[in-house]
Write a protein that holds these residues in place. Structure first.
Motif, mmCIF file in Angstrom:
data_model
loop_
_atom_site.group_PDB
_atom_site.id
_atom_site.type_symbol
_atom_site.label_atom_id
_atom_site.label_comp_id
_atom_site.label_asym_id
_atom_site.label_seq_id
_atom_site.Cartn_x
_atom_site.Cartn_y
_atom_site.Cartn_z
ATOM 1 N N SER A 57 0.846 -1.196 0.000
ATOM 2 C CA SER A 57 0.000 0.000 0.000
ATOM 3 C C SER A 57 0.879 1.243 0.000
ATOM 4 N N ALA A 58 0.253 2.397 -0.093
ATOM 5 C CA ALA A 58 0.983 3.666 -0.055
ATOM 6 C C ALA A 58 1.737 3.827 1.260
ATOM 7 N N ASP A 59 1.280 3.143 2.309
ATOM 8 C CA ASP A 59 1.933 3.210 3.619
ATOM 9 C C ASP A 59 2.983 2.120 3.802
ATOM 10 N N GLY A 60 3.179 1.290 2.784
ATOM 11 C CA GLY A 60 4.221 0.265 2.840
ATOM 12 C C GLY A 60 3.792 -1.076 3.418
ATOM 13 N N PHE A 61 2.494 -1.269 3.652
ATOM 14 C CA PHE A 61 2.017 -2.545 4.190
ATOM 15 C C PHE A 61 1.659 -3.500 3.061
ATOM 16 N N PRO A 62 2.000 -4.773 3.196
ATOM 17 C CA PRO A 62 1.653 -5.753 2.159
ATOM 18 C C PRO A 62 0.141 -5.863 1.954
ATOM 19 N N VAL A 63 -0.268 -5.922 0.695
ATOM 20 C CA VAL A 63 -1.670 -6.126 0.327
ATOM 21 C C VAL A 63 -1.897 -7.633 0.290
ATOM 22 N N SER A 65 -3.879 -11.221 -0.589
ATOM 23 C CA SER A 65 -4.784 -11.961 -1.467
ATOM 24 C C SER A 65 -5.503 -12.951 -0.565
ATOM 25 N N GLU A 66 -6.320 -13.794 -1.151
ATOM 26 C CA GLU A 66 -7.009 -14.808 -0.355
ATOM 27 C C GLU A 66 -6.024 -15.816 0.223
ATOM 28 N N GLY A 67 -4.782 -15.868 -0.333
ATOM 29 C CA GLY A 67 -3.768 -16.797 0.148
ATOM 30 C C GLY A 67 -2.617 -16.147 0.885
ATOM 31 N N GLY A 68 -2.655 -14.851 1.111
ATOM 32 C CA GLY A 68 -1.577 -14.155 1.811
ATOM 33 C C GLY A 68 -1.026 -13.019 0.990
ATOM 34 N N PRO A 69 0.189 -12.541 1.334
ATOM 35 C CA PRO A 69 0.796 -11.429 0.583
ATOM 36 C C PRO A 69 1.005 -11.793 -0.883
ATOM 37 N N ILE A 70 1.000 -10.785 -1.727
ATOM 38 C CA ILE A 70 1.092 -10.970 -3.172
ATOM 39 C C ILE A 70 2.492 -10.575 -3.637
ATOM 40 N N THR A 71 3.167 -11.477 -4.337
ATOM 41 C CA THR A 71 4.490 -11.178 -4.891
ATOM 42 C C THR A 71 4.386 -11.155 -6.401
ATOM 43 N N LEU A 72 4.885 -10.072 -6.998
ATOM 44 C CA LEU A 72 4.802 -9.878 -8.445
ATOM 45 C C LEU A 72 6.174 -9.559 -9.017
ATOM 46 N N THR A 73 6.289 -9.636 -10.331
ATOM 47 C CA THR A 73 7.498 -9.190 -11.020
ATOM 48 C C THR A 73 7.107 -8.011 -11.896
ATOM 49 N N ASP A 74 8.003 -7.560 -12.711
ATOM 50 C CA ASP A 74 7.737 -6.404 -13.561
ATOM 51 C C ASP A 74 6.972 -6.751 -14.827
ATOM 52 N N GLU A 75 6.523 -8.003 -14.964
ATOM 53 C CA GLU A 75 5.758 -8.381 -16.159
ATOM 54 C C GLU A 75 4.424 -7.640 -16.178
ATOM 55 N N LYS A 76 3.746 -7.720 -17.307
ATOM 56 C CA LYS A 76 2.426 -7.106 -17.452
ATOM 57 C C LYS A 76 1.463 -7.738 -16.447
ATOM 58 N N ILE A 77 0.874 -6.898 -15.634
ATOM 59 C CA ILE A 77 -0.041 -7.361 -14.593
ATOM 60 C C ILE A 77 -1.454 -6.954 -14.981
ATOM 61 N N SER A 78 -2.370 -7.893 -14.855
ATOM 62 C CA SER A 78 -3.765 -7.614 -15.144
ATOM 63 C C SER A 78 -4.592 -8.017 -13.920
ATOM 64 N N ILE A 79 -5.472 -7.133 -13.518
ATOM 65 C CA ILE A 79 -6.335 -7.411 -12.373
ATOM 66 C C ILE A 79 -7.772 -7.260 -12.838
#
Length: 180
Positions: A57-63, A65-79
């Motif tokens: 988040s803007a405050d630096g807290f992990p967002v 998912s239904e399974g825990g924190p979300i880890t992404l790479t720089d690939e194209k992300i679609s939500i």
């Protein structure tokens, strides 16, 4: 005297940003964040990637998912509108969006972060749609608030003037009537 502070949780207007990690919730619901003090909730969807690739988040807290924190790479992300996150052609998980009973009073922790009372259980939202590339703006109508503030100030001035008139009348009654 203020009896209670009320936080208006109604939805604000959406503003297009074009950023893949900017998300807005249309309808009811909150994003779930992982804080050192447990889960917290926000409608601020201005997310970024942390140094380790965690969505924060803007405050630096992990967002979460239904399974825990979300880890992404720089690939194209679609939500998707349902919160499903895909990176390239791989499904990563679904953002955890929760809602609370209208009678539940969330406590403001800081900025746009809230916590729920211990007796309040988050539930899946009834009507929440995610919009990728958008942020929710403030729900405050500045002009209406200014008019209400001016109106309140004028009511205060009127009350103050009435007290001054009453004080002057009592002063005359006490100081001038005994002389007669």
């Amino acid at each position: 005297m203020i009896d209670k502070l009320y936080i208006d949780q109604t939805e604000g207007a959406l503003e297009a940003t074009g950023r893949d990690l900017d998300l807005a919730i249309q309808g009811d619901g909150f994003f779930v964040l992982q804080t050192p003090n447990g889960e917290a909730y926000t409608r601020n969807g201005a997310f970024t990637l942390g140094p380790d690739g965690t969505l924060v988040s803007a405050d630096g807290f992990p967002v979460l998912s239904e399974g825990g924190p979300i880890t992404l790479t720089d690939e194209k992300i679609s939500i998707g509108s349902d919160g499903m996150i895909t990176m390239g052609s791989t499904s990563i998980g679904r953002l955890r969006i929760v809602s609370f009973d209208e009678s539940t009073e969330l406590s403001k922790v800081s900025g746009t972060i809230f916590t729920a009372p211990l007796n309040a259980a988050p539930t899946p939202p009834v009507s929440a749609t995610l919009r990728q590339g958008y942020l929710e703006k403030s729900n405050v109508d500045v002009m209406r608030e200014m008019v209400e503030m001016i109106d309140s100030y004028r009511m205060f001035e009127t009350g103050q003037k009435m007290i001054q008139i009453q004080d002057e009348s009592l002063s005359k009654a006490v100081n001038e009537l005994p002389r007669v």
